[in-house]
Enzyme design. Structure first.
Site, PDB file in Angstrom:
ATOM      1  N   GLU A 145       0.975  -1.166   0.102  1.00 52.89           N
ATOM      2  CA  GLU A 145      -0.069  -0.152   0.667  1.00 52.89           C
ATOM      3  C   GLU A 145       1.223   1.390   0.351  1.00 52.89           C
ATOM      4  O   GLU A 145       0.335   2.208  -0.458  1.00 52.89           O
ATOM      5  CB  GLU A 145      -0.823  -0.292   1.261  1.00 52.89           C
ATOM      6  CG  GLU A 145      -2.374   0.627   1.146  1.00 52.89           C
ATOM      7  CD  GLU A 145      -3.747   0.351   2.632  1.00 52.89           C
ATOM      8  OE1 GLU A 145      -3.044   0.067   3.344  1.00 52.89           O
ATOM      9  OE2 GLU A 145      -4.824   0.597   2.060  1.00 52.89           O
ATOM     10  N   HIS A 179       5.833 -27.560  -0.442  1.00 47.88           N
ATOM     11  CA  HIS A 179       5.232 -28.621  -0.996  1.00 47.88           C
ATOM     12  C   HIS A 179       4.325 -27.764  -1.967  1.00 47.88           C
ATOM     13  O   HIS A 179       3.296 -28.915  -3.096  1.00 47.88           O
ATOM     14  CB  HIS A 179       4.529 -29.521  -0.355  1.00 47.88           C
ATOM     15  CG  HIS A 179       5.700 -30.192   0.349  1.00 47.88           C
ATOM     16  ND1 HIS A 179       5.888 -31.373   0.326  1.00 47.88           N
ATOM     17  CD2 HIS A 179       6.146 -29.614   2.091  1.00 47.88           C
ATOM     18  CE1 HIS A 179       6.957 -31.597   1.628  1.00 47.88           C
ATOM     19  NE2 HIS A 179       7.161 -31.006   2.203  1.00 47.88           N
ATOM     20  N   LYS A 181     -14.526   1.664  -3.538  1.00 48.41           N
ATOM     21  CA  LYS A 181     -15.482   1.619  -2.598  1.00 48.41           C
ATOM     22  C   LYS A 181     -16.101   2.669  -3.638  1.00 48.41           C
ATOM     23  O   LYS A 181     -17.363   2.516  -2.933  1.00 48.41           O
ATOM     24  CB  LYS A 181     -14.539   3.249  -1.583  1.00 48.41           C
ATOM     25  CG  LYS A 181     -13.944   1.478  -0.944  1.00 48.41           C
ATOM     26  CD  LYS A 181     -13.206   2.934   0.240  1.00 48.41           C
ATOM     27  CE  LYS A 181     -12.440   2.381   0.913  1.00 48.41           C
ATOM     28  NZ  LYS A 181     -11.428   3.199   1.487  1.00 48.41           N
TER      29      LYS A 181
HETATM   30  O1  PA5 Z   1      -3.201   2.142   5.758  1.00 50.25           O
HETATM   31  C1  PA5 Z   1      -4.209   2.434   6.444  1.00 50.25           C
HETATM   32  O2  PA5 Z   1      -4.256   3.948   5.837  1.00 50.25           O
HETATM   33  C2  PA5 Z   1      -5.246   1.465   6.101  1.00 50.25           C
HETATM   34  O3  PA5 Z   1      -4.904   0.128   5.486  1.00 50.25           O
HETATM   35  C3  PA5 Z   1      -5.951   1.756   6.401  1.00 50.25           C
HETATM   36  O4  PA5 Z   1      -5.539   1.327   8.158  1.00 50.25           O
HETATM   37  C4  PA5 Z   1      -8.087   0.650   6.187  1.00 50.25           C
HETATM   38  O5  PA5 Z   1      -8.347   1.171   5.397  1.00 50.25           O
HETATM   39  C5  PA5 Z   1      -9.141   0.920   7.926  1.00 50.25           C
HETATM   40  O6  PA5 Z   1      -8.508   2.083   7.665  1.00 50.25           O
HETATM   41  P1  PA5 Z   1      -9.989   2.994   9.055  1.00 50.25           P
HETATM   42  O7  PA5 Z   1      -8.796   2.186  10.117  1.00 50.25           O
HETATM   43  O8  PA5 Z   1      -9.783   4.357   8.835  1.00 50.25           O
HETATM   44  O9  PA5 Z   1     -10.942   1.957   9.272  1.00 50.25           O
END
Ligand code: PA5
Length: 426
Positions: free
Chosen positions: A278, A299, A414
């Site tokens: 990410e 395996h 989303k």
């Molecule tokens: O690293 C990030 O920002 C994302 O992976 C968030 O942690 C994830 O989308 C969850 O978001 P939130 O804490 O706002 O629910």
């Protein structure tokens, strides 16, 4: 606490060529001048964390430990993987101590959700809802379901005392709800993004409730913070690792496979996949992080790693001293032919599997392998390790000239999903 050997991936000569780049980026991290610089709160968090808040958190966590059978943690992504990975790594896969920790809100799966709700019906449970934005759909749905179940079971007043939230200081639907209902609430600071939040209440509340020594985790991170804030490329393991990744990326190895020999470490690989995937996967750039657990996956995927497209390198996380061990017994008839191993420990067999596989992959398969050796997995080491990887990730992403702290790509699915679900404004 850990050692890293990058010698199979990059030479000292090539590492030295990165000196100027690392110098510039380290300064950018410290002086907060790079892209996304308002999300660098995690850099000094191990010393800057709110000490009073931590004491309050430890008190609440103790209350949960002493009063509940189960703590259900609702969160996803960075609000889930840190706690889940640490919980598995430190407690193991078959921990039976109370409270049991169950994770929810990381999926829309009706099967999983229904089964967890059913399981909770006759359990005394508390809820820890975690969301920085306070609006994440998976988490919000899970929390609504859990809250309803709890209120039905114990009444609104008792439920209020059994719900603990981690969210933004001021914004979001969850924050509004917490204010209204009076839940015990912890803050995920503005300048720390989800995937860099494992050492904040996001990770520390559920882990403290599970009995993990979270102060030791912070101590480990403090040590790492001190150790890696320099540009000595002969000794700074964190930046040597970041350089090895960049070198692989630029030399036709676009896939990094995190490898462990302990199933309880496989969630650390999931945390790493989120952290690096990410943070770096933007603007058509970045290594693809993937993972395998050996010897299990030898395996299955082992064939591809040994003989398939030469696109990957491995980063192996190896634990020198397991917390538990098992001795192989001898039998009189030796019908299974295993007496040659009688009296030997499984840790020895696992070590030989590691050594044999490393040679097979590096020498015969031509797969470059980084080896990170962890002396022993405990809370302090884990805190150190998380900081090591977060700092390496910031360095790596800045080497690609990418903002390590945003995730614009995840918004697109989303929007489509909200449109299909009929959400207002989509
Ligand atoms: O690293 C990030 O920002 C994302 O992976 C968030 O942690 C994830 O989308 C969850 O978001 P939130 O804490 O706002 O629910």
């Amino acid at each position: 606490m850990i050692k890293i050997d990058v010698s199979n991936v990059i030479s000292e000569q090539e590492i030295a060529k990165y000196q100027d780049k690392v110098q510039t980026i380290n300064k950018m991290i410290n002086e907060r001048t790079g892209a996304g610089n308002d999300f660098l709160g995690w850099v000094d968090w191990p010393i800057n964390y709110d000490k009073e808040e931590l004491e309050r958190l430890l008190k609440d966590a103790k209350y949960v430990r002493e009063n509940f059978d189960v703590l259900v943690v609702a969160g996803i992504g960075g609000s889930y993987l840190g706690a889940k990975s640490a919980y598995d790594a430190l407690k193991g896969m078959k921990d039976v101590s109370k409270p049991e920790i169950i994770f929810m809100g990381q999926t829309f799966s009706p099967n999983y959700t229904a089964q967890v709700l059913d399981y909770l019906k006759d359990k005394k449970f508390a809820i820890n809802v975690i969301s920085k934005s306070g609006t994440t759909t998976e988490t919000s749905i899970a929390f609504r379901l859990l809250k309803n179940l709890l209120e039905e079971k114990v009444g609104k007043e008792e439920a209020r005392k059994s719900i603990f939230a981690v969210t933004d200081r001021a914004r979001g639907a969850l924050k509004t709800l917490c204010n209204q209902e009076g839940y015990s609430t912890y803050v995920l600071p503005d300048d720390i993004g989800g995937r860099y939040s494992v050492l904040t209440p996001v990770g520390l509340f559920p882990l403290a409730a599970a009995g993990v020594d979270v102060k030791a985790m912070l101590e480990g991170a403090q040590e790492a913070r001190k150790e890696f804030n320099n540009t000595d490329l002969k000794n700074n393991m964190c930046y040597r690792y970041a350089i090895s990744r960049d070198y692989m990326y630029r030399h036709n190895h676009p896939v990094e496979m995190y490898v462990t020999y302990e199933p309880q470490m496989s969630q650390i690989s999931e945390w790493l996949k989120q952290l690096f995937g990410e943070s770096e996967g933007k603007e058509k750039k970045g290594l693809l992080p993937t993972s395998a657990t050996f010897s299990t996956d030898l395996h299955s995927l082992g064939q591809f790693i040994q003989d398939g497209s030469p696109i990957l390198f491995e980063t192996i996380l190896k634990i020198d001293n397991p917390n538990y061990d098992v001795t192989i017994p001898s039998t009189e008839d030796d019908l299974d032919g295993l007496n040659y191993l009688a009296g030997k420990k499984l840790s020895f067999v696992n070590e030989m599997a590691f050594q044999g596989t490393l040679k097979a992959h590096e020498v015969d398969g031509g797969v470059p392998c980084n080896v990170i050796t962890i002396e022993r997995m405990d809370a302090k080491t884990l805190g150190y390790l998380y900081y090591f990887f977060m700092r390496a990730c910031a360095m790596s992403a800045y080497m690609l000239e990418i903002n390590p702290f945003n995730q614009p790509g995840v918004e697109i699915y989303k929007k489509n999903m909200f449109h299909l679900l009929g959400k207002k404004g989509y």
